[in-house]
Design a protein around this motif. Structure first.
Motif, PDB file in Angstrom:
ATOM      1  N   THR A 158      23.398 -13.497 -31.684  1.00  0.00           N
ATOM      2  CA  THR A 158      22.428 -12.492 -32.149  1.00  0.00           C
ATOM      3  C   THR A 158      21.127 -12.602 -31.345  1.00  0.00           C
ATOM      4  OG1 THR A 158      23.353 -12.764 -34.348  1.00  0.00           O
ATOM      5  CG2 THR A 158      21.294 -11.554 -34.190  1.00  0.00           C
ATOM      6  N   LEU A 159      20.688 -13.838 -31.082  1.00  0.00           N
ATOM      7  CA  LEU A 159      19.437 -14.004 -30.334  1.00  0.00           C
ATOM      8  C   LEU A 159      19.580 -13.458 -28.915  1.00  0.00           C
ATOM      9  CD1 LEU A 159      18.124 -17.539 -31.398  1.00  0.00           C
ATOM     10  CD2 LEU A 159      17.653 -15.291 -32.370  1.00  0.00           C
ATOM     11  N   ARG A 176      14.367 -18.038 -21.714  1.00  0.00           N
ATOM     12  CA  ARG A 176      13.605 -17.861 -22.950  1.00  0.00           C
ATOM     13  C   ARG A 176      14.442 -17.955 -24.206  1.00  0.00           C
ATOM     14  NH1 ARG A 176       8.592 -14.134 -21.511  1.00  0.00           N
ATOM     15  NH2 ARG A 176       8.600 -14.616 -19.298  1.00  0.00           N
ATOM     16  N   VAL A 177      15.761 -17.876 -24.076  1.00  0.00           N
ATOM     17  CA  VAL A 177      16.593 -17.977 -25.280  1.00  0.00           C
ATOM     18  C   VAL A 177      17.528 -19.186 -25.189  1.00  0.00           C
ATOM     19  CG1 VAL A 177      18.239 -16.836 -26.784  1.00  0.00           C
ATOM     20  CG2 VAL A 177      16.487 -15.483 -25.648  1.00  0.00           C
ATOM     21  N   PRO A 180      15.593 -22.885 -24.502  1.00  0.00           N
ATOM     22  CA  PRO A 180      14.901 -23.445 -25.675  1.00  0.00           C
ATOM     23  C   PRO A 180      15.830 -23.690 -26.857  1.00  0.00           C
ATOM     24  CG  PRO A 180      14.090 -21.223 -25.169  1.00  0.00           C
ATOM     25  CD  PRO A 180      14.978 -21.628 -24.052  1.00  0.00           C
ATOM     26  N   SER A 181      16.833 -22.835 -27.003  1.00  0.00           N
ATOM     27  CA  SER A 181      17.749 -23.022 -28.125  1.00  0.00           C
ATOM     28  C   SER A 181      18.606 -24.278 -27.944  1.00  0.00           C
ATOM     29  CB  SER A 181      18.628 -21.781 -28.262  1.00  0.00           C
ATOM     30  OG  SER A 181      19.738 -22.048 -29.068  1.00  0.00           O
ATOM     31  N   TRP A 258       9.932 -27.221 -35.279  1.00  0.00           N
ATOM     32  CA  TRP A 258      10.528 -25.996 -35.815  1.00  0.00           C
ATOM     33  C   TRP A 258      11.887 -26.233 -36.446  1.00  0.00           C
ATOM     34  CZ3 TRP A 258      15.070 -24.837 -33.240  1.00  0.00           C
ATOM     35  CH2 TRP A 258      15.219 -25.404 -31.965  1.00  0.00           C
ATOM     36  N   ARG A 259      12.431 -27.434 -36.275  1.00  0.00           N
ATOM     37  CA  ARG A 259      13.770 -27.660 -36.830  1.00  0.00           C
ATOM     38  C   ARG A 259      13.678 -28.152 -38.258  1.00  0.00           C
ATOM     39  NH1 ARG A 259      18.169 -30.595 -33.499  1.00  0.00           N
ATOM     40  NH2 ARG A 259      19.540 -28.929 -34.199  1.00  0.00           N
TER      41      ARG A 259
ATOM     42  N   LEU B  89      13.506 -16.256 -33.251  1.00  0.00           N
ATOM     43  CA  LEU B  89      13.659 -17.469 -32.464  1.00  0.00           C
ATOM     44  C   LEU B  89      13.085 -18.617 -33.288  1.00  0.00           C
ATOM     45  CD1 LEU B  89      12.305 -15.886 -29.175  1.00  0.00           C
ATOM     46  CD2 LEU B  89      14.701 -16.266 -29.746  1.00  0.00           C
ATOM     47  N   PRO B  90      13.928 -19.571 -33.709  1.00  0.00           N
ATOM     48  CA  PRO B  90      13.439 -20.592 -34.648  1.00  0.00           C
ATOM     49  C   PRO B  90      12.380 -21.511 -34.048  1.00  0.00           C
ATOM     50  CG  PRO B  90      15.706 -21.063 -33.968  1.00  0.00           C
ATOM     51  CD  PRO B  90      15.359 -19.711 -33.419  1.00  0.00           C
ATOM     52  N   TRP B  91      12.297 -21.551 -32.716  1.00  0.00           N
ATOM     53  CA  TRP B  91      11.308 -22.451 -32.102  1.00  0.00           C
ATOM     54  C   TRP B  91       9.965 -21.767 -31.886  1.00  0.00           C
ATOM     55  CZ3 TRP B  91      15.804 -20.752 -29.865  1.00  0.00           C
ATOM     56  CH2 TRP B  91      15.688 -19.828 -28.837  1.00  0.00           C
ATOM     57  N   PHE B 100       7.378 -11.919 -28.445  1.00  0.00           N
ATOM     58  CA  PHE B 100       8.561 -12.039 -27.587  1.00  0.00           C
ATOM     59  C   PHE B 100       8.932 -10.711 -26.921  1.00  0.00           C
ATOM     60  CE2 PHE B 100      13.257 -12.367 -27.016  1.00  0.00           C
ATOM     61  CZ  PHE B 100      13.268 -13.439 -26.137  1.00  0.00           C
ATOM     62  N   TYR B 132       6.578 -21.294 -38.931  1.00  0.00           N
ATOM     63  CA  TYR B 132       7.871 -21.213 -38.251  1.00  0.00           C
ATOM     64  C   TYR B 132       8.861 -20.493 -39.169  1.00  0.00           C
ATOM     65  CZ  TYR B 132       6.364 -24.291 -34.531  1.00  0.00           C
ATOM     66  OH  TYR B 132       5.719 -24.811 -33.446  1.00  0.00           O
ATOM     67  N   HIS B 134      11.668 -21.197 -40.386  1.00  0.00           N
ATOM     68  CA  HIS B 134      12.287 -21.921 -41.496  1.00  0.00           C
ATOM     69  C   HIS B 134      11.324 -22.144 -42.661  1.00  0.00           C
ATOM     70  CE1 HIS B 134      10.503 -25.625 -39.600  1.00  0.00           C
ATOM     71  NE2 HIS B 134      10.364 -25.949 -40.860  1.00  0.00           N
TER      72      HIS B 134
END
Lengths: 264, 253
Positions: A158-159, A176-177, A180-181, A258-259, B89-91, B100, B132, B134
């Protein structure tokens, strides 16, 4: 202010950890005492050897600190080359499954060959520092490669589609996707890779030649049957490995706020 | 006047092993500029495929798609696509996510901050810029996705069951806010849903698709002023009309 219950639990786990360390040394002392071999040193003689190595140095005059620094330099160089090859190749193979399919028959058997087996070839093929770098690289490259591939594969479709609908080309999607992912997996691969690379130090320093390095120290004193110094080398390798791992974990925590998993 | 979206006998086939699966068959419709159109159809009828075709992610097997007169290409046109799944984007923080699209569309970097803040405010998320994904709720994530899509000043807004995963209350709130935003910004919206009530609440026109391979079964103009009362008799009668058409398709499966 920490609640009393939590304080109590902390204290308890600290006591447990301490008692297991004490148990370990008692056990070691017993083995040294009752072993039929005269070459098993007890903890006290290892401590003495440790202090001698730190202050006076070994038979060639190199101190333990110097041995450790030389080994660290070799491992870090091998690690840098391992990361600089493992991450881009992993990204490429993750993005291009057909290419991955093509190289899997080469990569899969290669990664089960231990660094020690590569020593003769590295002596024939390479010179000087490059031999060390190569043998450490063997340990670093595969975990980094495999985790990077796994990270790329985990990237949400999806991203990627979302980025495409904004007009992103492949280069931007990767930068950019996908990158980083995959970064959490890449960092994990780097951490494991650094650990494995560090564990390869003894094998790498079996090449001989220069008299410095923790692996060299162990081998030198193994030949002299002075096992106390061998254990000093082993413990130093263990402690430095632990520290390296800890620093990367710390870096991961900072990078991946962010996790969800790391938040706690 | 050029149509915002024009499909002329569009078909899409996928090759699955040796057989081919026809998802969309000679689909023809058009959407006017600034119009709000909902597409409803049974699940698996190719609604998402349709959205991928309209946004230029995939080419049709045959037929023609024109967006304001040109074939769809996300590098030339601006599409604000909102997906059913979480597409943040989770980050990146809320504001980072809204920026973005601006980055990819080549907006000047000095403008990113101001534009992003404007649209964050539009969707009511001021104060959450540095959170963020989450850390925020599902409804708030959808608002971020909407802000991100709107920030690039899109030619078209394409929504693929965007509110399907939300709870009933949040969904109806988001529907009302979407209509507010639409009336403020004057955008063309193509909204895909399997929820008939949602379609009647939102759309000026509702296209009911047949089961696979999809064609347009029926086009229904909803002649009701906004905001619409879900329990008013005309609303219910529209809903029943669409449901009837919809159920004929479901029974056929």
């Amino acid at each position: 202010m920490i609640p009393i219950k939590k304080q109590y639990r902390r204290l308890r786990s600290l006591l447990f950890a301490l008692s297991s360390v004490i148990m370990f040394f008692i056990f070691w002392e017993l083995i040294a005492l009752y072993s039929p071999s005269p070459y098993v040193p007890d903890p006290y003689s290892v401590l003495k050897a440790f202090i001698t190595m730190l202050t006076v140095g070994d038979i060639d005059g190199y101190t333990l600190t110097w041995h450790a620094l030389v080994s660290l330099e070799r491992v870090l160089l091998g690690f840098i080359v391992g990361a600089a090859t493992g991450v881009p190749i992993g990204m490429l193979l993750g993005i291009k499954p057909t290419l991955k399919g093509a190289v899997t028959p080469i990569i899969e058997p290669l990664r089960f060959i231990p660094p020690i087996a590569w020593i003769p070839l590295s002596i024939v093929l390479l010179i000087g520092l490059w031999r060390y770098i190569f043998l450490i690289w063997i340990g670093v490259f595969f975990p980094v490669l495999l985790d990077t591939i796994a990270g790329v594969k985990r990237t949400s479709i999806t991203l990627i589609q979302m980025a495409k609908t904004f007009g992103a080309d492949n280069k931007k999607i990767i930068a950019r996707v996908i990158f980083p992912s995959s970064l959490p997996e890449i960092m994990n691969g780097l951490r494991v890779g650094l650990g494995v690379g560090w564990m390869c130090i003894v094998a790498a320093e079996m090449i001989g030649g220069e008299p410095v390095g923790l692996g060299r120290l162990i081998l030198k004193y193994a030949n002299l049957l002075q096992i106390d110094v061998v254990i000093v080398g082993m413990i130093t390798i263990g402690l430095i490995g632990l520290t390296l791992n800890y620093f990367i974990l710390l870096l991961e925590k900072r990078l991946f706020k962010w996790r969800v998993e790391i938040r706690a | 006047m050029k149509k915002a979206i024009l499909l002329e006998s569009v078909s899409k086939k996928y090759e699955v092993g040796s057989s081919s699966l026809e998802v969309i068959k000679s689909l023809t419709f058009d959407v006017n500029e600034n119009e709000f159109v909902c597409i409803v159809g049974p699940s698996g009828c190719g609604k998402t495929t349709l959205l991928r075709l309209v946004s230029g992610l995939e080419p049709p097997t045959s037929g023609r798609i024109l967006i304001f007169g040109d074939p769809p290409d996300p590098r030339k046109q601006r599409f604000g696509v909102i997906f059913q799944e979480d597409s943040l984007l989770p980050w990146r923080t809320v504001i980072g996510n809204v920026k973005f699209g601006l980055e990819l569309q080549g907006y000047k970097e000095s403008e990113h901050e101001k534009i992003a803040r404007t649209y964050i405010e539009l969707v009511g998320l001021q104060g959450f810029e540095n959170y963020y994904p989450h850390q925020i709720s599902g409804g708030m994530k959808k608002r971020v996705a909407i802000a991100r899509a709107l920030a690039i000043n899109p030619d078209l807004i394409l929504m693929d069951e965007p509110f399907a995963d939300l709870d009933a209350q949040t969904r109806s709130l988001m529907q009302r806010e979407l209509l507010n935003i639409w009336s403020k910004l004057n955008k063309t919206v193509l909204f895909i849903t399997h929820n008939v009530e949602e379609a009647v609440f939102l759309a000026q026109r509702v296209f009911v698709l047949t089961k696979r391979p999809s064609r347009v079964k029926q086009i229904i103009n909803i002649d009701l002023p906004y905001p619409r009362a879900r329990l008013s008799p005309p609303f219910i009668s529209y809903r029943e009309r669409i449901l009837t058409a919809f159920h004929e398709e479901l029974e056929g499966i």
